[in-house]
Write a protein that holds these residues in place. Structure first.
Motif, short mmCIF file in Angstrom:
data_model
loop_
_atom_site.label_atom_id
_atom_site.label_comp_id
_atom_site.label_asym_id
_atom_site.label_seq_id
_atom_site.Cartn_x
_atom_site.Cartn_y
_atom_site.Cartn_z
N HIS A 195 -11.09 35.45 9.80
CA HIS A 195 -11.42 34.57 8.90
C HIS A 195 -12.83 33.77 9.19
O HIS A 195 -12.90 33.20 10.26
N PRO B 204 -14.97 28.40 0.24
CA PRO B 204 -15.42 28.07 1.61
C PRO B 204 -15.17 29.36 2.38
O PRO B 204 -15.55 29.21 3.56
N ASN C 268 -13.21 20.74 -1.02
CA ASN C 268 -14.27 20.50 -1.21
C ASN C 268 -14.60 18.90 -0.98
O ASN C 268 -13.55 18.32 -0.16
N GLU C 269 -15.67 18.38 -1.16
CA GLU C 269 -15.56 16.90 -0.84
C GLU C 269 -14.61 16.02 -1.38
O GLU C 269 -14.22 15.95 -2.53
N HIS D 265 -2.38 40.37 2.90
CA HIS D 265 -3.72 40.03 2.58
C HIS D 265 -4.10 41.39 1.70
O HIS D 265 -3.91 42.52 2.26
N TYR E 113 -7.13 43.11 -0.28
CA TYR E 113 -8.68 43.14 -0.28
C TYR E 113 -9.26 44.37 -0.62
O TYR E 113 -8.93 45.51 -0.66
N GLU F 197 -3.05 26.76 17.46
CA GLU F 197 -4.23 27.11 17.04
C GLU F 197 -4.10 28.28 16.23
O GLU F 197 -2.96 29.04 16.51
N VAL G 145 -13.84 33.55 3.46
CA VAL G 145 -13.29 34.92 3.29
C VAL G 145 -12.44 35.26 4.59
O VAL G 145 -12.81 35.04 5.46
N THR G 146 -11.66 36.26 4.21
CA THR G 146 -10.77 37.08 5.24
C THR G 146 -11.12 38.65 4.96
O THR G 146 -10.87 39.01 3.87
N VAL G 147 -11.45 39.17 6.16
CA VAL G 147 -11.99 40.60 5.91
C VAL G 147 -11.15 41.32 7.07
O VAL G 147 -10.84 40.63 8.16
N SER H 233 -20.03 25.86 -4.66
CA SER H 233 -19.51 25.88 -3.32
C SER H 233 -18.16 26.27 -4.02
O SER H 233 -17.09 27.02 -3.25
N GLN I 67 -12.44 33.09 13.02
CA GLN I 67 -11.11 32.97 13.78
C GLN I 67 -10.75 34.52 13.57
O GLN I 67 -10.59 35.11 12.32
N TYR J 158 -15.17 30.92 7.87
CA TYR J 158 -14.82 29.63 7.04
C TYR J 158 -15.91 28.61 7.45
O TYR J 158 -16.51 28.59 8.56
N THR J 159 -16.45 28.28 6.37
CA THR J 159 -17.79 26.90 6.51
C THR J 159 -17.16 25.60 6.36
O THR J 159 -16.36 25.52 5.16
N PRO J 160 -17.17 24.73 7.33
CA PRO J 160 -16.85 23.63 7.10
C PRO J 160 -17.45 22.32 6.12
O PRO J 160 -17.32 21.31 6.19
N HIS J 161 -18.54 22.97 5.46
CA HIS J 161 -19.31 22.21 4.56
C HIS J 161 -18.95 22.23 3.16
O HIS J 161 -17.98 23.04 2.70
N THR J 162 -19.47 21.26 2.15
CA THR J 162 -19.02 21.12 0.75
C THR J 162 -20.24 21.44 -0.11
O THR J 162 -19.82 21.24 -1.31
N TRP K 160 -17.31 28.97 11.22
CA TRP K 160 -16.27 29.19 12.12
C TRP K 160 -15.49 30.37 11.97
O TRP K 160 -15.11 30.80 10.58
N THR L 168 -19.30 34.47 1.09
CA THR L 168 -18.65 35.35 0.10
C THR L 168 -18.93 36.84 0.97
O THR L 168 -19.49 36.82 1.74
N GLN M 19 -14.72 17.37 3.91
CA GLN M 19 -13.94 18.37 3.42
C GLN M 19 -12.40 17.63 3.14
O GLN M 19 -12.01 17.17 4.15
N MET N 288 -11.28 29.96 18.32
CA MET N 288 -12.13 29.83 17.26
C MET N 288 -13.60 29.67 17.75
O MET N 288 -13.93 28.85 18.59
N SER O 173 -10.33 39.24 -2.16
CA SER O 173 -9.14 39.25 -1.70
C SER O 173 -8.16 38.26 -2.25
O SER O 173 -8.83 37.09 -2.55
N GLY P 54 -13.89 20.24 7.77
CA GLY P 54 -15.34 19.72 8.16
C GLY P 54 -15.12 18.41 7.72
O GLY P 54 -14.22 17.80 6.92
#
Lengths: 129, 129, 129
Positions: free
Chosen positions: B36, B92, A49-50, C36, C38, A32, B94-96, B87, B127, B38-42, B125, B47, A109, B1, C93, A106
């Protein structure tokens, strides 16, 4: 850190590297965490992406060409200013979740090396933590 | 996660998810590190940008529409090639930074889910490490 | 987390911050991992691209100006909507590999603060893990 080698075949191309990256995740022993996929070049990028319909990749490359045409009034004399600019827009790396010892993408993805100045042999660095 | 669910209301929309993300940071127990997102979509992205004036979000979405129009000569037959391309440009994830057990954003920064093909229910998602 | 301060000199400028970032990597004591980088602002970004030929930086800034002109029909009243949009396109970042206690960049890569609304004093946060 592991290094993948990707041979691209055209000046502009998206290469699906998901299985190679996932294989490195598997052999890392990390169950993990995150996987950082980074390219050390300045005229290619990495994105997610796709992966299902190749037409998406075609439309992306075609539209990036419209946004950043190869020919233009460029100061940089190597004829690849467009490649550098596209690389900045796409970015040099992605970070992807790792769950259960595998890349956790995803449903649609895939991880792509984005070639903008090929054909070349490209390196991709993979870190799992 | 941890997984957040975000219901978007329009085809294109920026949704400020800072407080939900920060809540996950708080419950993670991590005091110093990174988060982290993260979006699992395309056809959506993630941002960080100004959260104070909604006009910034309006201008961003309007200008992305000018750069990547919905109608075009696209190969992909689903009518959302623009959404995929936007996209990729936004990215997909950002890390903050995380400091003191909280998201450490700049004074004017917020974390946004960027919807480019809504309205839909989207996953994000989170993490923290 | 360490904070760098970068004084920019023009409205739009790429500032090579590689040596300052690498110095923080060296003093962190981390030998293998990631760094990282940023920026907590909403009108500048951080990227990695070619550091050798300044013409690449010129072409990038000039072309971003063409893609996102300063003057436009903007709702945001501060006259810097273009700066916000460019910042989203470039991103806030980058994450760079660390190997042998040093930043591990590609041969031609440098880390840049991308100023889009200067001149200003900017902060850059560096985390090594």
């Amino acid at each position: 850190m592991k290094e993948l080698t990707v041979a691209t075949e055209r000046r502009e191309q998206l290469v699906d590297i998901t299985s190679q990256v996932d294989s490195e995740v598997g052999s890392s022993g990390v169950t993990e965490g995150t996987c950082h996929v980074y390219t050390p070049h300045t005229t290619c990028g990495v994105t997610v992406n796709e992966g299902a319909d190749p037409a998406v990749q075609h439309d992306l490359l075609q539209h990036l060409d419209e946004l950043v045409p190869r020919s233009g009034v460029w100061q940089h004399a190597e004829g690849n200013s467009d490649s550098h600019i596209k690389s900045v827009l796409v970015g040099p790396s992605v970070t992807v979740p790792v769950v259960g010892g595998r890349l956790r993408l995803g449903r649609w993805q895939a991880v792509f090396l984005c070639e903008f100045d090929g054909p070349r042999q490209r390196s991709v660095w993979v870190q799992v933590a």
